[in-house]
Write an enzyme that holds these catalytic residues in place. Sequence first.
Site, mmCIF file in Angstrom:
data_model
loop_
_atom_site.group_PDB
_atom_site.id
_atom_site.type_symbol
_atom_site.label_atom_id
_atom_site.label_comp_id
_atom_site.label_asym_id
_atom_site.label_seq_id
_atom_site.Cartn_x
_atom_site.Cartn_y
_atom_site.Cartn_z
ATOM 1 N N CYS A 2 0.835 -1.196 0.000
ATOM 2 C CA CYS A 2 0.000 0.000 0.000
ATOM 3 C C CYS A 2 0.874 1.251 0.000
ATOM 4 O O CYS A 2 1.847 1.338 0.743
ATOM 5 C CB CYS A 2 -0.954 0.093 1.178
ATOM 6 S SG CYS A 2 -2.115 -1.272 1.270
ATOM 7 N N ARG A 27 4.040 -0.147 -4.749
ATOM 8 C CA ARG A 27 3.798 -0.711 -3.421
ATOM 9 C C ARG A 27 2.511 -1.541 -3.350
ATOM 10 O O ARG A 27 2.247 -2.205 -2.345
ATOM 11 C CB ARG A 27 3.718 0.410 -2.381
ATOM 12 C CG ARG A 27 4.967 1.251 -2.311
ATOM 13 C CD ARG A 27 4.816 2.337 -1.289
ATOM 14 N NE ARG A 27 4.711 1.788 0.030
ATOM 15 C CZ ARG A 27 5.757 1.557 0.836
ATOM 16 N NH1 ARG A 27 6.965 1.857 0.434
ATOM 17 N NH2 ARG A 27 5.581 1.046 2.021
ATOM 18 N N TRP A 76 -2.553 -2.833 -1.745
ATOM 19 C CA TRP A 76 -2.257 -4.261 -1.884
ATOM 20 C C TRP A 76 -3.184 -4.943 -0.881
ATOM 21 O O TRP A 76 -3.041 -4.784 0.327
ATOM 22 C CB TRP A 76 -0.787 -4.535 -1.558
ATOM 23 C CG TRP A 76 -0.378 -5.942 -1.869
ATOM 24 C CD1 TRP A 76 0.032 -6.431 -3.079
ATOM 25 C CD2 TRP A 76 -0.340 -7.051 -0.959
ATOM 26 N NE1 TRP A 76 0.322 -7.778 -2.970
ATOM 27 C CE2 TRP A 76 0.103 -8.184 -1.690
ATOM 28 C CE3 TRP A 76 -0.635 -7.202 0.390
ATOM 29 C CZ2 TRP A 76 0.260 -9.438 -1.111
ATOM 30 C CZ3 TRP A 76 -0.483 -8.463 0.964
ATOM 31 C CH2 TRP A 76 -0.039 -9.560 0.216
ATOM 32 N N ASN A 102 -2.074 1.686 5.658
ATOM 33 C CA ASN A 102 -1.153 0.644 5.196
ATOM 34 C C ASN A 102 -0.837 -0.205 6.422
ATOM 35 O O ASN A 102 -0.427 0.335 7.445
ATOM 36 C CB ASN A 102 0.126 1.298 4.650
ATOM 37 C CG ASN A 102 1.232 0.289 4.388
ATOM 38 O OD1 ASN A 102 0.965 -0.878 4.102
ATOM 39 N ND2 ASN A 102 2.472 0.732 4.483
ATOM 40 N N GLY A 103 -1.027 -1.520 6.313
ATOM 41 C CA GLY A 103 -0.729 -2.403 7.446
ATOM 42 C C GLY A 103 -1.912 -3.309 7.745
ATOM 43 O O GLY A 103 -2.782 -3.509 6.892
ATOM 44 N N GLU A 481 18.476 -17.136 -6.974
ATOM 45 C CA GLU A 481 18.015 -15.800 -7.352
ATOM 46 C C GLU A 481 17.480 -15.809 -8.801
ATOM 47 O O GLU A 481 16.449 -15.201 -9.090
ATOM 48 C CB GLU A 481 19.163 -14.789 -7.189
ATOM 49 C CG GLU A 481 18.892 -13.382 -7.676
ATOM 50 C CD GLU A 481 17.723 -12.679 -6.980
ATOM 51 O OE1 GLU A 481 17.189 -13.203 -5.983
ATOM 52 O OE2 GLU A 481 17.322 -11.614 -7.480
ATOM 53 N N LYS A 485 13.626 -14.796 -9.770
ATOM 54 C CA LYS A 485 13.309 -13.750 -10.759
ATOM 55 C C LYS A 485 12.342 -14.308 -11.801
ATOM 56 O O LYS A 485 11.375 -13.656 -12.191
ATOM 57 C CB LYS A 485 14.568 -13.255 -11.489
ATOM 58 C CG LYS A 485 15.490 -12.346 -10.738
ATOM 59 C CD LYS A 485 14.987 -10.935 -10.544
ATOM 60 C CE LYS A 485 14.244 -10.813 -9.252
ATOM 61 N NZ LYS A 485 15.037 -10.559 -8.068
ATOM 62 N N GLU A 488 8.733 -14.836 -10.354
ATOM 63 C CA GLU A 488 7.921 -13.642 -10.104
ATOM 64 C C GLU A 488 7.582 -12.886 -11.375
ATOM 65 O O GLU A 488 6.555 -12.216 -11.423
ATOM 66 C CB GLU A 488 8.520 -12.743 -9.018
ATOM 67 C CG GLU A 488 9.802 -12.048 -9.322
ATOM 68 C CD GLU A 488 10.282 -11.175 -8.141
ATOM 69 O OE1 GLU A 488 11.492 -10.986 -8.028
ATOM 70 O OE2 GLU A 488 9.461 -10.681 -7.342
ATOM 71 N N HIS A 504 20.573 -36.384 -5.666
ATOM 72 C CA HIS A 504 19.803 -36.753 -4.466
ATOM 73 C C HIS A 504 18.306 -36.520 -4.669
ATOM 74 O O HIS A 504 17.560 -36.480 -3.706
ATOM 75 C CB HIS A 504 20.327 -35.980 -3.261
ATOM 76 C CG HIS A 504 21.772 -36.261 -2.986
ATOM 77 N ND1 HIS A 504 22.214 -37.427 -2.404
ATOM 78 C CD2 HIS A 504 22.889 -35.549 -3.285
ATOM 79 C CE1 HIS A 504 23.532 -37.422 -2.326
ATOM 80 N NE2 HIS A 504 23.965 -36.290 -2.866
ATOM 81 N N LYS A 601 6.091 -4.261 -3.793
ATOM 82 C CA LYS A 601 7.530 -4.051 -3.617
ATOM 83 C C LYS A 601 7.974 -4.212 -2.169
ATOM 84 O O LYS A 601 8.991 -4.815 -1.881
ATOM 85 C CB LYS A 601 7.863 -2.643 -4.117
ATOM 86 C CG LYS A 601 9.318 -2.267 -4.010
ATOM 87 C CD LYS A 601 10.103 -2.922 -5.105
ATOM 88 C CE LYS A 601 11.578 -2.606 -5.022
ATOM 89 N NZ LYS A 601 12.363 -3.595 -5.774
HETATM 90 O O1 M6R Z 1 12.902 -4.553 0.820
HETATM 91 P P1 M6R Z 1 13.500 -5.894 1.112
HETATM 92 O O2 M6R Z 1 14.882 -6.024 0.536
HETATM 93 O O3 M6R Z 1 13.501 -6.226 2.570
HETATM 94 O O4 M6R Z 1 12.586 -6.933 0.379
HETATM 95 C C1 M6R Z 1 12.810 -8.309 0.501
HETATM 96 C C2 M6R Z 1 12.004 -9.095 -0.511
HETATM 97 O O5 M6R Z 1 10.634 -8.860 -0.341
HETATM 98 C C3 M6R Z 1 12.396 -8.732 -1.946
HETATM 99 O O6 M6R Z 1 13.750 -8.926 -2.175
HETATM 100 C C4 M6R Z 1 11.584 -9.590 -2.946
HETATM 101 O O7 M6R Z 1 11.960 -10.930 -2.821
HETATM 102 C C5 M6R Z 1 11.774 -9.097 -4.383
HETATM 103 N N1 M6R Z 1 10.488 -8.840 -5.002
HETATM 104 C C6 M6R Z 1 12.445 -10.079 -5.269
HETATM 105 O O8 M6R Z 1 12.635 -9.575 -6.558
#
Ligand code: M6R
Length: 606
Positions: A2, A27, A76, A102-103, A481, A485, A488, A504, A601
């Site tokens: 949010c 956000r 969100w 927000n929250g 990683e 990527k 998502e 394994h 985000k």
């Molecule tokens: O703001 P932060 O670095 O604490 O966020 C952590 C994760 O939410 C963030 O890295 C998330 O995994 C990304 N969307 C990945 O691309």
Amino acid sequence: MCGIVGYTGKAQALSPVLEGLRRLEYRGYDSAGIALVVTPGAPLWIEKRAGKLANLEETLGANKPDAHSGIGHTRWATHGGPTDTNAHPHLDNEGKLALIHNGIIENYVELRAELEKRGHVFKSETDTESVVHLLSDARKAHNGDLAAAMREVCSQLRGSFTLLAIHADEPGRIVGARRNSPLVVGVGQGENFLASDVSAFIAYTKHALELGQDEVVDITSSSIVVTDLAGTIITPREYEISWDASAAERGGFPHFMLKEIYEQPKSIADTLIGRTAGLDPEITAGINLEGISKVVIIACGTAYHAGLVGKYAIEKWANIAVDVELASEYRYREPAVDGTTLVIPISQSGETMDTLMAMRYARSHGARVFAVCNTNGSTIPRESDAVLYTHAGPEIAVASTKAFTAQLIAMYLIGLHLGRVRGVVSAELSAEIGQELAELPSKVEQILETVEPLRALTRQFRDSTSMLFLGRNVGYPTALEGALKLKELAYMHAEGFAGGELKHGPIALIDQGTPVIAIMPTSRSPLHEKMASNVMEVKARGAVVIAIGDADLDSAAHNIRIPTSHEFLQPVLAVVPLQVIAYEMAIARGNDVDQPRNLAKSVTVE
Ligand code: M6R
């Protein structure tokens, strides 16, 4: 999660509120809404729509209400689906008090039951609506003083919140509050702003104020008053924002993500400036790094992967045990931690709830906390003993790219620094790694200059149902990683495995034509041959192997070359093609690159 913005001043409020929402949309993008004081004393002007901000803008059309104060929200969804009714702002029953949030309000069910008994009529399924009704009653009890009402209401809430409220009888006044969710003040000339982060008002002012936990802020165009919940006046920390509005714009790129991928040579160089020979004493002034028995890195998502790479470098260079923990797991299992533990939370946003809570747990048990963060003024650095800021600049795309490579740099710098403090890093090693680090920006530049053919190659796998990533040593978190990527952005099944683990179990996933991306250890590493064997094993079972490395691998169907580097630094280079693959796959599959489905985000709720 949010985005929240408030404006009061001489300008037409709709414009800065909409502009703020555009910049905060990363956000959350389930709905957007705005409330303005158009006619003092009359019900507020309000417009809200499910879906992205564009839907709200379409509804607004040429309608430009004449107002000089207002609030806006981009959502969100947590409690209640993404509908027009559940969109914020929420109104009291007179339509004169509007609230955005927000929250999560954890005690909203009992509050709602009590308020309904008192005759309040609810329209939405949200937790937020309880707060607006509560605030309405409290304001009446405080003779129309919205700030006093906000203080009283916050004391009754459980959970996390940033709240902003306006009332039609108090035009030009906005009252905000925060607990475990972000809120910053933008200080303008004859105008002031409140927002989830500074990007919302960076086009208007670079002067900001940080708000602490359980603080209430009361702004008009010419005044800013901050108090705690008891009403005691607080003097907030002031700071200047070091980047400008263009940093939060696409600058000719079709997507923020692509721009951020291409910004990496600069963000890596900026994070390194003046730090390779040792961290500035100003950075470490608040923390004693001597006599530490172990290091615990806590983080989520991409930041967690940076921590996993950090483990290899810190253990080796500083000769100390390092655990890397998912913050959401760590915080709920009462881990052993004491005053000799150095906790390193890593967070781009500095607001991730799980990381913040895990860090607070460790701190309350005596741990020393040295944060790695990209966002000045955010909660995690504020609650840490020391902070190493990454200088990646604002990262707007939901998928993290330049923040990740900057976090890797921070890990190397901390590893070297701890090694020096502990007297185990020789001058030669320090100079060697310093030189290798300094070469990274130009090596990333080289990769970006030659990456174009990778985009066509990625499209060949558009219809694959799954993609696997293999790595060893620091290549393993790099593989994780790459898989994250792709998940998502491409909404495709993707998994990262350690090469040695294949036999394994995971090798059973390999079928005719399964694309496998192999992160080859640098040709200087003894693990190169081991990984080459893993490639042979998957190839023998039908995999199409794409190898990323500093030398071509004959057994691979496709080779993507990256420059040679020190083995621990290789993730900074190897991740760049992985970012490009995920980006291109999202486009090939028609997905929203910057705002992938279901995500936001900054994860400021559990
Ligand atoms: O703001 P932060 O670095 O604490 O966020 C952590 C994760 O939410 C963030 O890295 C998330 O995994 C990304 N969307 C990945 O691309």
